[in-house]
Design a protein around this motif. Sequence first.
Motif, PDB file in Angstrom:
ATOM      1  N   ARG A 173      -6.539   1.115  28.033  1.00  0.00           N
ATOM      2  CA  ARG A 173      -5.880  -0.048  28.619  1.00  0.00           C
ATOM      3  C   ARG A 173      -4.657  -0.399  27.787  1.00  0.00           C
ATOM      4  N   LEU A 174      -3.524   0.043  28.253  1.00  0.00           N
ATOM      5  CA  LEU A 174      -2.262  -0.146  27.527  1.00  0.00           C
ATOM      6  C   LEU A 174      -1.257  -0.911  28.370  1.00  0.00           C
ATOM      7  N   TYR A 175      -1.728  -1.725  29.285  1.00  0.00           N
ATOM      8  CA  TYR A 175      -0.819  -2.414  30.194  1.00  0.00           C
ATOM      9  C   TYR A 175      -0.014  -3.497  29.480  1.00  0.00           C
ATOM     10  N   LYS A 176       1.213  -3.681  29.953  1.00  0.00           N
ATOM     11  CA  LYS A 176       2.137  -4.688  29.447  1.00  0.00           C
ATOM     12  C   LYS A 176       2.352  -4.595  27.933  1.00  0.00           C
ATOM     13  N   SER A 177       2.517  -3.384  27.438  1.00  0.00           N
ATOM     14  CA  SER A 177       2.631  -3.192  25.988  1.00  0.00           C
ATOM     15  C   SER A 177       3.924  -2.529  25.542  1.00  0.00           C
ATOM     16  N   LYS A 178       4.880  -2.369  26.428  1.00  0.00           N
ATOM     17  CA  LYS A 178       6.189  -1.799  26.107  1.00  0.00           C
ATOM     18  C   LYS A 178       6.130  -0.361  25.617  1.00  0.00           C
ATOM     19  N   PHE A 179       5.144   0.405  26.100  1.00  0.00           N
ATOM     20  CA  PHE A 179       5.101   1.829  25.774  1.00  0.00           C
ATOM     21  C   PHE A 179       6.146   2.551  26.601  1.00  0.00           C
ATOM     22  N   SER A 180       6.643   3.664  26.068  1.00  0.00           N
ATOM     23  CA  SER A 180       7.680   4.437  26.754  1.00  0.00           C
ATOM     24  C   SER A 180       7.408   5.920  26.575  1.00  0.00           C
ATOM     25  N   GLY A 181       8.300   6.731  27.126  1.00  0.00           N
ATOM     26  CA  GLY A 181       8.128   8.175  27.041  1.00  0.00           C
ATOM     27  C   GLY A 181       7.277   8.675  28.186  1.00  0.00           C
ATOM     28  N   SER A 182       6.855   9.909  28.083  1.00  0.00           N
ATOM     29  CA  SER A 182       6.077  10.509  29.166  1.00  0.00           C
ATOM     30  C   SER A 182       4.594  10.556  28.806  1.00  0.00           C
ATOM     31  N   ILE A 183       3.793  10.785  29.828  1.00  0.00           N
ATOM     32  CA  ILE A 183       2.355  10.988  29.649  1.00  0.00           C
ATOM     33  C   ILE A 183       2.142  12.494  29.590  1.00  0.00           C
ATOM     34  N   SER A 184       1.536  12.979  28.538  1.00  0.00           N
ATOM     35  CA  SER A 184       1.340  14.414  28.349  1.00  0.00           C
ATOM     36  C   SER A 184       0.277  14.960  29.306  1.00  0.00           C
ATOM     37  N   SER A 185       0.457  16.202  29.695  1.00  0.00           N
ATOM     38  CA  SER A 185      -0.569  16.867  30.507  1.00  0.00           C
ATOM     39  C   SER A 185      -1.867  17.019  29.714  1.00  0.00           C
ATOM     40  N   ASN A 186      -1.792  16.841  28.401  1.00  0.00           N
ATOM     41  CA  ASN A 186      -2.994  16.899  27.559  1.00  0.00           C
ATOM     42  C   ASN A 186      -3.960  15.761  27.861  1.00  0.00           C
ATOM     43  N   ILE A 187      -3.554  14.813  28.690  1.00  0.00           N
ATOM     44  CA  ILE A 187      -4.477  13.753  29.095  1.00  0.00           C
ATOM     45  C   ILE A 187      -5.689  14.363  29.806  1.00  0.00           C
ATOM     46  N   GLY A 188      -5.515  15.559  30.325  1.00  0.00           N
ATOM     47  CA  GLY A 188      -6.619  16.279  30.958  1.00  0.00           C
ATOM     48  C   GLY A 188      -7.748  16.607  30.003  1.00  0.00           C
ATOM     49  N   ASN A 189      -7.498  16.531  28.694  1.00  0.00           N
ATOM     50  CA  ASN A 189      -8.538  16.774  27.683  1.00  0.00           C
ATOM     51  C   ASN A 189      -9.494  15.596  27.534  1.00  0.00           C
ATOM     52  N   MET A 190      -9.133  14.463  28.104  1.00  0.00           N
ATOM     53  CA  MET A 190      -9.920  13.237  27.926  1.00  0.00           C
ATOM     54  C   MET A 190     -10.963  13.136  29.045  1.00  0.00           C
ATOM     55  N   GLY A 191     -11.907  14.048  29.022  1.00  0.00           N
ATOM     56  CA  GLY A 191     -12.867  14.239  30.101  1.00  0.00           C
ATOM     57  C   GLY A 191     -13.796  13.073  30.394  1.00  0.00           C
ATOM     58  N   ARG A 192     -13.951  12.142  29.486  1.00  0.00           N
ATOM     59  CA  ARG A 192     -14.842  10.997  29.724  1.00  0.00           C
ATOM     60  C   ARG A 192     -14.092   9.744  30.169  1.00  0.00           C
ATOM     61  N   LEU A 193     -12.803   9.859  30.358  1.00  0.00           N
ATOM     62  CA  LEU A 193     -11.985   8.707  30.719  1.00  0.00           C
ATOM     63  C   LEU A 193     -12.388   8.187  32.100  1.00  0.00           C
ATOM     64  N   LYS A 194     -12.747   6.892  32.157  1.00  0.00           N
ATOM     65  CA  LYS A 194     -13.124   6.243  33.410  1.00  0.00           C
ATOM     66  C   LYS A 194     -12.042   5.291  33.907  1.00  0.00           C
ATOM     67  N   TRP A 195     -11.308   4.673  32.989  1.00  0.00           N
ATOM     68  CA  TRP A 195     -10.302   3.672  33.335  1.00  0.00           C
ATOM     69  C   TRP A 195      -8.999   3.983  32.608  1.00  0.00           C
ATOM     70  N   LEU A 196      -7.931   4.068  33.370  1.00  0.00           N
ATOM     71  CA  LEU A 196      -6.606   4.320  32.814  1.00  0.00           C
ATOM     72  C   LEU A 196      -5.671   3.244  33.350  1.00  0.00           C
ATOM     73  N   TRP A 197      -5.446   2.231  32.559  1.00  0.00           N
ATOM     74  CA  TRP A 197      -4.600   1.112  32.950  1.00  0.00           C
ATOM     75  C   TRP A 197      -3.339   1.161  32.094  1.00  0.00           C
ATOM     76  N   ILE A 198      -2.274   1.690  32.653  1.00  0.00           N
ATOM     77  CA  ILE A 198      -1.021   1.824  31.905  1.00  0.00           C
ATOM     78  C   ILE A 198       0.135   1.185  32.661  1.00  0.00           C
ATOM     79  N   HIS A 199      -0.168   0.220  33.500  1.00  0.00           N
ATOM     80  CA  HIS A 199       0.871  -0.415  34.311  1.00  0.00           C
ATOM     81  C   HIS A 199       1.752  -1.345  33.475  1.00  0.00           C
ATOM     82  N   GLU A 200       2.943  -1.597  34.023  1.00  0.00           N
ATOM     83  CA  GLU A 200       3.933  -2.502  33.439  1.00  0.00           C
ATOM     84  C   GLU A 200       4.319  -2.138  32.003  1.00  0.00           C
TER      85      GLU A 200
END
Length: 90
Positions: free
Chosen positions: A22-49
């Motif tokens: 949960r990284l929403y509204k945190s001023k993160f930038s750049g791209s999301i790596s395709s390595n996110i596919g390694n996070m096999g137990r991820l249930k919630w991905l909140w990266i909006h705003e």
Amino acid sequence: KTSVGGTLPDSLYTLRKLSSLRLYKSKFSGSISSNIGNMGRLKWLWIHENEFTGVVPEEIGKLKKLEGVTLHGNKFVPIVKEEVQEVEKR
């Protein structure tokens, strides 16, 4: 309100047991790596705003345990793969 910001470190994608990001509204930038596919137990991905750019990796749609994802309010290239759209509908 405190903001963290910056780009996501490559080490983040090695957290294979992480179930919620949960990284929403945190001023993160750049791209999301395709390595996110390694996070096999991820249930919630909140990266909006944030200020993420580039293409949303199709690997997000291949995360079998993923129940929810929020991507709005970023600067992604407006091409969202079908696999990711399916997760957004869950």
